[in-house]
Design an enzyme around this catalytic site. Sequence first.
Site, PDB file in Angstrom:
ATOM      1  N   GLU A  32      74.014  10.236  73.715  1.00  0.00           N
ATOM      2  CA  GLU A  32      73.117   9.885  74.811  1.00  0.00           C
ATOM      3  C   GLU A  32      73.812  10.279  76.107  1.00  0.00           C
ATOM      4  O   GLU A  32      75.021  10.152  76.228  1.00  0.00           O
ATOM      5  CB  GLU A  32      72.827   8.376  74.848  1.00  0.00           C
ATOM      6  CG  GLU A  32      71.963   7.863  73.729  1.00  0.00           C
ATOM      7  CD  GLU A  32      72.754   7.412  72.511  1.00  0.00           C
ATOM      8  OE1 GLU A  32      72.145   7.186  71.460  1.00  0.00           O
ATOM      9  OE2 GLU A  32      73.998   7.309  72.601  1.00  0.00           O
ATOM     10  N   TYR A  60      76.474  20.210  77.459  1.00  0.00           N
ATOM     11  CA  TYR A  60      76.020  19.990  76.088  1.00  0.00           C
ATOM     12  C   TYR A  60      75.084  21.104  75.636  1.00  0.00           C
ATOM     13  O   TYR A  60      75.152  21.567  74.493  1.00  0.00           O
ATOM     14  CB  TYR A  60      75.348  18.622  75.956  1.00  0.00           C
ATOM     15  CG  TYR A  60      76.276  17.476  76.259  1.00  0.00           C
ATOM     16  CD1 TYR A  60      77.558  17.409  75.716  1.00  0.00           C
ATOM     17  CD2 TYR A  60      75.885  16.444  77.100  1.00  0.00           C
ATOM     18  CE1 TYR A  60      78.412  16.366  76.007  1.00  0.00           C
ATOM     19  CE2 TYR A  60      76.737  15.387  77.393  1.00  0.00           C
ATOM     20  CZ  TYR A  60      78.002  15.354  76.846  1.00  0.00           C
ATOM     21  OH  TYR A  60      78.851  14.320  77.129  1.00  0.00           O
TER      22      TYR A  60
END
Length: 183
Positions: free
Chosen positions: A111, A123
């Site tokens: 998360e 990411y």
Amino acid sequence: MSLLDLEIQLLNKDHLSALLQLDEACFGGLWTMEGYQRELDSPNSDLLGLFSPVSGSKLLGMGCFWSILEEAHITILAVHPQYQRQGLGQALLYSLIKTACDRGLERATLEVRASNLGAISLYQKFGFKTAGRRRRYYQDNGEDALVLWLGDLQHPKFHTTLDRWHSIVSDRLSKSSWKLVFK
């Protein structure tokens, strides 16, 4: 040009004080000593540290994931503010994914704050895709979290991807005078 070594290693109880200092510098005290101790004691948790001998072996960054069934749940990724934007976050993320792959895990998830565009970009560079949103996930301000996933860690082609990422990380680090070594 001479490159400075960066060492990635599994952390242990001797690193607790350094973990708390880094946590304070990055998050203002997100996790407690007991929280880090639980991570270090758990056989399902991998807590990696990033060190440089030239900094007096100071902990420059950390990353952690939990092994849950076939999944690596990345719980923390942090680089000391003095050392950000030098490729150290890439090195840590690469190391977490490689460790998960070496452990035989199939996929990775995490998360991230919806407003943390720098982390989201990092990411995404490593193949993570947005899978959902957790409304009001963060207790400090009620911000949403994006749920990101990376699959196929055990697919034969993923080893080629890991090799490519290693080259990308090494090139990025060398631009900031760093060289990654594993202990």
